[in-house]
Design a protein around this motif. Structure first.
Motif, PDB file in Angstrom:
ATOM      1  N   VAL A   1     -47.510  13.598  31.587  1.00 26.01           N
ATOM      2  CA  VAL A   1     -47.858  12.269  32.091  1.00 26.01           C
ATOM      3  C   VAL A   1     -47.155  11.200  31.266  1.00 26.01           C
ATOM      4  CG1 VAL A   1     -50.087  13.078  32.903  1.00 26.01           C
ATOM      5  CG2 VAL A   1     -49.920  12.048  30.649  1.00 26.01           C
ATOM      6  N   THR A   2     -46.910  10.068  31.890  1.00 24.35           N
ATOM      7  CA  THR A   2     -46.237   8.944  31.242  1.00 24.35           C
ATOM      8  C   THR A   2     -47.262   7.900  30.801  1.00 24.35           C
ATOM      9  OG1 THR A   2     -45.977   7.777  33.338  1.00 24.35           O
ATOM     10  CG2 THR A   2     -44.218   9.312  32.691  1.00 24.35           C
ATOM     11  N   ALA A   3     -46.797   6.990  29.950  1.00 26.55           N
ATOM     12  CA  ALA A   3     -47.666   5.892  29.513  1.00 26.55           C
ATOM     13  C   ALA A   3     -48.080   5.035  30.704  1.00 26.55           C
ATOM     14  CB  ALA A   3     -46.943   5.051  28.464  1.00 26.55           C
ATOM     15  N   GLU A   4     -47.164   4.879  31.675  1.00 29.36           N
ATOM     16  CA  GLU A   4     -47.477   4.089  32.875  1.00 29.36           C
ATOM     17  C   GLU A   4     -48.597   4.749  33.675  1.00 29.36           C
ATOM     18  OE1 GLU A   4     -44.471   5.006  31.961  1.00 29.36           O
ATOM     19  OE2 GLU A   4     -43.542   3.090  31.405  1.00 29.36           O
ATOM     20  N   PHE A   5     -48.557   6.082  33.765  1.00 29.17           N
ATOM     21  CA  PHE A   5     -49.610   6.798  34.476  1.00 29.17           C
ATOM     22  C   PHE A   5     -50.952   6.598  33.780  1.00 29.17           C
ATOM     23  CE2 PHE A   5     -52.267  10.591  34.987  1.00 29.17           C
ATOM     24  CZ  PHE A   5     -52.362  10.671  36.365  1.00 29.17           C
ATOM     25  N   MET A   6     -50.951   6.662  32.441  1.00 29.76           N
ATOM     26  CA  MET A   6     -52.202   6.489  31.692  1.00 29.76           C
ATOM     27  C   MET A   6     -52.809   5.117  31.951  1.00 29.76           C
ATOM     28  SD  MET A   6     -51.412   8.188  27.982  1.00 29.76           S
ATOM     29  CE  MET A   6     -50.094   9.385  27.846  1.00 29.76           C
ATOM     30  N   ARG A   7     -51.977   4.099  31.892  1.00 33.52           N
ATOM     31  CA  ARG A   7     -52.500   2.750  32.137  1.00 33.52           C
ATOM     32  C   ARG A   7     -52.985   2.593  33.568  1.00 33.52           C
ATOM     33  NH1 ARG A   7     -48.173   1.379  28.621  1.00 33.52           N
ATOM     34  NH2 ARG A   7     -46.757   1.056  30.383  1.00 33.52           N
ATOM     35  N   ALA A   8     -52.250   3.197  34.498  1.00 27.64           N
ATOM     36  CA  ALA A   8     -52.632   3.084  35.910  1.00 27.64           C
ATOM     37  C   ALA A   8     -53.970   3.769  36.179  1.00 27.64           C
ATOM     38  CB  ALA A   8     -51.550   3.684  36.796  1.00 27.64           C
ATOM     39  N   CYS A   9     -54.282   4.813  35.433  1.00 24.16           N
ATOM     40  CA  CYS A   9     -55.566   5.500  35.622  1.00 24.16           C
ATOM     41  C   CYS A   9     -56.730   4.558  35.378  1.00 24.16           C
ATOM     42  CB  CYS A   9     -55.662   6.708  34.677  1.00 24.16           C
ATOM     43  SG  CYS A   9     -54.668   8.118  35.187  1.00 24.16           S
TER      44      CYS A   9
END
Length: 698
Positions: free
Chosen positions: A537-545
């Motif tokens: 997973v990417t940092a963008e995915f983490m924030r989007a969660c």
């Protein structure tokens, strides 16, 4: 004991802050527990839909929230086989079931039992040995061997009562324990119901709830047993989980610290000496025998020391009583005198160092973080993850794990539907609609239902296309109901249906919208057809969660598109070949319980999106868009490292190359496909066809 000097209180508060920062806090504990409860509920619904009479329970650290990212705890799954009936009283015998009598006598170790086979037609013992899984004892009783369950999970390693599936890099190992259910609460555990500790803990409500849970036997004998292959350990794991779920945050942190000390100091080479279950049991005994007011943040270090003193006493005396079945000594036969001496020395040294051992622990940077909190080193020298980052990692892991579990459940449901006629498929969908008894079932329903709705609609559409090349209104309703399964897979199925009926305008509209959605979010692909490494997973995915919250699975995941053979008329002919990938020789190289998906057409969403666009634009004579779609398909296969079915993507790309009259590139695609999967790959057929056409053209 508990009149602490100031430095101990200060150490406790700093230690509590560090544990909060690394994720041992109420919010992340709840995330971990929700994940496991959802997984259990999805498995329950899946088993009922598939007419399976089993139940899976997720136990241990992850279900309790007593772990951290650094501890990387295993997933413990208990698979209960409900077809069996284990009784302690003849009145519990059931006609038509496989009944066993639980024997606990002078020949069995406390906390264990023998299983005597009974007749299914009347409540009497069986008097003959039916097969090699049984043995007759000196009294003529027919007893079941616990070896019947060893090695039953393909690809697993026997480890005590469990089969361990070793995870690939980036994934967790999973311990699968197969178990039989007890009809009633074990007699050997009844003493716990009346036991009362100093702090009146566990409460009567907790005990009442715990005793309403099921108990099991698992296939392992005691290390001190004279009959190790005949004994079955009595498990009260659900009652223990109930107790653990009622711990306060200080008690949970104490449990985590004990596990860290265990892994770092006591079992540094992963030797099986003291188990985390023993540490947890010691903690529960300590909580039971102290006042509740002791367990607070500014007293954490003293509580930890008290637990270590109790653990030291257990090691010295070779005695650690099971929390619920006290006669069961968890340490019986566990240690040699040399091991006991070494463990006692390590525990004593840790206690006498008065907290300095904590400064050395590297799990989650705990030691260094604690040094910074205590102003022993400057803060600027370290670049720790912030508590927000750790929360993001845990939350994104929750969504990824739930999405992966949804994918696994969907594969199992598809396997079941693959063998059903349309009428029975509708019955399965109707059965699905009944699962909304509680919030967990409602949440699980929201995750699972769209995939089943889509498959049901696609199967109906395939049937009507086969009859009159039309899509029935009912099938379109089901397909529409399933559109929000994830960002892409169900939409691509609907687009494929329209493509199959030559309704290219609608197909193009759906594909264009799906592409826009796909690139509007940091999407991760999910494939559970085989044991592929998990998507990073990417940092963008983490924030989007965090931003997407409850919609994360729908908006941030892309499942592979799976067509069972009943959907064949909704599948482009280039992809239909995948349903017939296996020759007679290939079948030998398939795993019976894992490779059933090879009878379907399965493709990753993004390659299928560009492939469909290529085909649709060709029919619409939009040649520039067609070539752009082809180039996107090529680059996706070359660049995307997360494809679960790269060989299939290469196969459909090869057929596009054939349609472009580029036979050399087509052959290269098929050969690359065979490098990905040498067996059970229809690329062999494509190569034969291609060579035949080239030779014929000459």
């Amino acid at each position: 004991m508990f009149q602490e000097p100031d430095y101990r209180e200060n150490l406790s508060l700093m230690l509590s802050e560090v544990l909060h920062d690394i994720g041992v806090n109420e919010r992340i504990v709840m995330i971990s527990r929700i994940q496991n409860m959802l997984m259990e509920t999805m498995d329950y619904i899946t088993d009922r839909l598939n007419d399976e009479n089993g139940t899976v329970y997720y136990l241990g650290s992850r279900s309790e929230g007593t772990t951290t990212l650094g501890l990387n705890s295993d997933i413990d799954a208990l698979n209960c086989v409900n077809d069996f009936n284990l009784i302690q009283d003849w009145s519990e015998w059931e006609h038509g079931k496989k009944n066993y009598f639980m024997i606990q006598d002078e020949n069995t170790t406390p906390g264990y039992c023998f299983l005597q086979l009974l007749r299914y037609d009347e409540p009497l013992p069986v008097t003959f040995i039916p097969n090699d899984d049984y043995i007759s004892d000196t009294s003529g009783r027919i007893l079941l061997k616990n070896t019947i369950m060893h090695g039953v999970i393909k690809g697993a390693v026997d480890h005590g009562p469990s089969n361990a599936l070793i995870g690939q890099q980036g994934a967790c190992d999973t311990d699968y324990v197969l178990a039989y259910p007890c009809k009633s609460w074990p007699q050997s555990a009844s003493g716990w119901l009346g036991r009362q500790g100093i702090g009146r803990w566990p409460t009567q409500d907790m005990r009442r709830h715990a005793t309403s849970t099921r108990c099991f036997v698992v296939p392992t004998g005691s290390k001190i047993s004279e009959y190790p292959e005949l004994e079955w350990r009595i498990s009260t794991s659900l009652a223990e989980r109930c107790v653990m779920l009622n711990l306060n945050i200080t008690q949970i942190r104490c449990c985590v610290l004990l596990k860290m000390i265990l892994k770092y100091f006591l079992n540094p080479q992963a030797e099986i000496n003291i188990s985390s279950f023993m540490c947890k049991t010691v903690l529960l005994h300590c909580i039971e025998n102290t006042e509740p007011s002791i367990w607070k943040e500014n007293n954490l270090f003293t509580c930890l020391t008290y637990c270590l003193l109790e653990l030291h006493s257990c090691v010295q005396n070779d005695s650690c009583s099971h929390f619920i079945i006290q006669e069961n000594n968890l340490m019986a036969g566990q240690f040699t005198d040399e091991t006991k001496h070494e463990l006692s020395k390590y525990i004593t040294e840790f206690i006498q160092n008065d907290g300095h051992g904590l400064l050395r622990m590297d799990f989650d940077d705990l030691g260094q973080r604690l040094q910074v909190k205590l102003n022993m080193v400057p803060h600027g020298g370290y670049n720790f993850r912030s508590s927000l980052e750790i929360y993001e990692i845990n939350l994104s892991s929750l969504y990824q794990n739930i999405a992966t579990h949804v994918g696994g459940c969907n594969v199992l449901v598809l396997e079941h539907l693959h063998n059903q006629n349309i009428r029975k498929m509708k019955q399965s969908v109707c059965k699905l609609m009944t699962f909304s008894d509680n919030r967990l079932q409602h949440a699980a329903f929201k995750f699972l239902a769209p995939f089943i709705f889509t498959t049901n609609g696609s199967v109906m559409a395939s049937s009507s296309i086969g009859e009159n090349n039309q899509v029935s209104p009912e099938s379109l309703l089901w397909l529409s109901a399933g559109l929000n399964s994830d960002i892409s897979s169900s939409r691509l199925k609907l687009a494929s249906v329209f493509y199959s009926t030559r309704d290219m305008e609608k197909a193009e509209l759906i594909l264009r919208h799906t592409k826009q959605q796909y690139y509007s979010y940091p999407v991760i692909p999910i494939c559970r057809c085989w044991q592929k490494p998990p998507t990073q997973v990417t940092a963008e995915f983490m924030r989007a969660c965090i931003e997407e919250s409850d919609n994360s699975i729908n908006h941030l995941t892309s499942f592979c598109v799976s067509f069972i053979q009943k959907e064949i008329n909704c599948v482009p002919h280039e992809l239909q070949y995948e349903m017939f990938r296996s020759t007679q020789d290939d079948m030998i190289h398939r795993e019976l319980y894992h490779d059933f998906w090879m009878d379907w057409a399965v493709v990753d969403s993004l390659p299928f999106l560009y492939f469909l666009q290529y085909k649709v634009y060709r029919h619409l004579q939009r040649h520039q868009d067609q070539q752009q779609a082809l180039n996107k398909l090529i680059s996706t296969i070359e660049i995307d490292k997360n494809l679960g079915h790269r060989e299939t993507a290469l196969n459909i790309l090869g057929q596009c190359m054939e349609q472009e009259n580029r036979p050399q590139q087509a052959l290269k695609c098929y050969l690359l496909s065979l490098q990905q999967r040498a067996r059970n790959n229809v690329a062999n057929v494509h190569i034969c066809k291609l060579l035949c056409r080239v030779l014929t053209d000459r």
